[in-house]
Scaffold this active site. Structure first.
Site, mmCIF file in Angstrom:
data_model
loop_
_atom_site.group_PDB
_atom_site.id
_atom_site.type_symbol
_atom_site.label_atom_id
_atom_site.label_comp_id
_atom_site.label_asym_id
_atom_site.label_seq_id
_atom_site.Cartn_x
_atom_site.Cartn_y
_atom_site.Cartn_z
ATOM 1 N N SER A 1 -9.239 -1.334 -4.551
ATOM 2 C CA SER A 1 -8.451 -0.483 -5.464
ATOM 3 C C SER A 1 -8.547 -0.997 -6.887
ATOM 4 C CB SER A 1 -6.972 -0.424 -5.098
ATOM 5 O OG SER A 1 -6.759 -0.760 -3.772
ATOM 6 N N GLU B 1 5.408 -6.885 1.539
ATOM 7 C CA GLU B 1 6.248 -7.990 2.013
ATOM 8 C C GLU B 1 7.714 -7.754 1.672
ATOM 9 O OE1 GLU B 1 3.560 -8.383 -0.114
ATOM 10 O OE2 GLU B 1 2.326 -8.635 1.681
ATOM 11 N N SER C 1 -6.288 -7.610 2.573
ATOM 12 C CA SER C 1 -7.728 -7.579 2.895
ATOM 13 C C SER C 1 -8.323 -8.955 2.608
ATOM 14 C CB SER C 1 -8.428 -6.507 2.056
ATOM 15 O OG SER C 1 -8.389 -6.840 0.681
HETATM 16 I I1 8IG Z 1 -2.272 -3.072 -4.669
HETATM 17 O O1 8IG Z 1 2.360 -6.518 -3.302
HETATM 18 C C1 8IG Z 1 -1.188 -4.270 -3.533
HETATM 19 N N1 8IG Z 1 -1.606 -4.612 -2.324
HETATM 20 N N2 8IG Z 1 0.475 -7.361 0.775
HETATM 21 N N3 8IG Z 1 1.435 -6.941 -1.298
HETATM 22 C C2 8IG Z 1 0.421 -6.762 -0.401
HETATM 23 N N4 8IG Z 1 -0.634 -6.004 -0.648
HETATM 24 C C3 8IG Z 1 -0.665 -5.405 -1.838
HETATM 25 C C4 8IG Z 1 0.320 -5.541 -2.806
HETATM 26 C C5 8IG Z 1 1.444 -6.348 -2.511
HETATM 27 N N5 8IG Z 1 -0.017 -4.803 -3.867
#
Ligand code: 8IG
Length: 273
Positions: A40, A194, A213
């Site tokens: 992303s 989280e 990931s």
């Molecule tokens: I974009 O705050 C993104 N991916 N685990 N935590 C987790 N994955 C994410 C986050 C995040 N922001």
């Protein structure tokens, strides 16, 4: 179409070799030198690193899954760099939280290795734990903590993960942008973000970045002998670090706003490899 990796008796490396052969045929490029997974916020890099000579929907290659997420284009591209090298860009990522198993998660990395790639660049959008990080900032991954309780390695496969995220490549990135910060990436299973308590746990055990990931992919990349560069786009501060709730829309928005700048940075790094 059924996925050959769903057959438990299949050898995942043979499936990757078949996929690589298919990529060679469809792109007309026998070997690729570098591979990139664009997460992303990073997609625009594909347009900046060189000339795209072939584009293939990932679903046409054995073992790849349909993209589960908007913003993940699901395309595999072959790019010719100005220095003559060939880059394989993977715009399709299967996340562990999709529940298709780790073999599918790391298939793109194993395929990249089977196309000949010696360097694997893994990018993602993630949450930041360091309070001074601003959404929209790229950071280098210096190491990881795998909190998924899963592994791409099967059987008694003992693999050293020292310097997993290559110091050489981090230094090269910093030769292009000296103020690039770095941090330890904690891979959670997701797909929920989280809790603030989980973020505090990640911080207490030495984490700086939270995501869903990359760690499993990096382990597979190391198993396949590739040198790894990991970069996160901090799209949000992690839950409880930022004072407002996390929203997926906000995350997408931050990614869009940062995309041009971080993609240009990544293109410069790739050109310097
Ligand atoms: I974009 O705050 C993104 N991916 N685990 N935590 C987790 N994955 C994410 C986050 C995040 N922001």
């Amino acid at each position: 179409m059924t996925n050959p990796l769903d057959d438990a008796s299949a050898n995942p490396f043979e499936v990757a070799a078949t996929a690589a052969k298919e990529i060679a045929e469809k792109t007309g490029v026998e070997r690729h030198d570098i591979a990139l997974t664009l997460g992303s916020g990073w997609a625009k890099a594909a347009e900046l690193i060189g000339e795209t000579t072939a584009t293939i929907p990932a679903t046409e290659i054995p073992g790849f899954s349909k993209p589960a997420l908007e913003g993940h284009t699901g395309l595999i591209r072959s790019i010719q760099l100005a220095n003559g090298k060939r880059a394989l860009v993977i715009g399709a990522r299967t996340h562990f939280y999709e529940g298709h198993g780790v073999r599918r998660v790391v298939h793109s990395v194993r395929t990249a290795a089977a196309t000949g790639a010696k360097i694997m660049i893994l990018t993602n959008g993630a949450g930041g734990i360091k309070e001074h990080w601003k959404p929209g900032s790229p950071v280098l991954i210096s190491d990881h903590i795998n909190l998924t309780s899963a592994s791409p390695l099967e059987g008694a496969t003992f693999i050293d993960l020292t310097d997993l995220y290559s110091k050489r490549l981090r230094e090269l990135a910093r030769s292009i942008q000296p103020d690039l910060d770095e941090g330890v990436y904690c891979q959670f299973r997701g797909p929920q973000y989280e809790t603030p308590a989980e973020v505090q746990m990640a911080k207490a055990i030495g984490g700086h970045i939270v995501g869903m990931s990359t760690a499993l992919e990096a382990i597979a990349a190391r198993q396949s002998g590739m040198e790894i560069l990991g970069m996160s786009l901090i799209t949000n501060l992690a839950a409880g670090i930022q004072k407002t709730p996390l929203s997926h829309e906000e995350v997408i928005e931050a990614g869009k706003n940062a995309e041009a700048v971080i993609s240009a940075l990544l293109a410069k790094i790739v050109t310097a490899l």
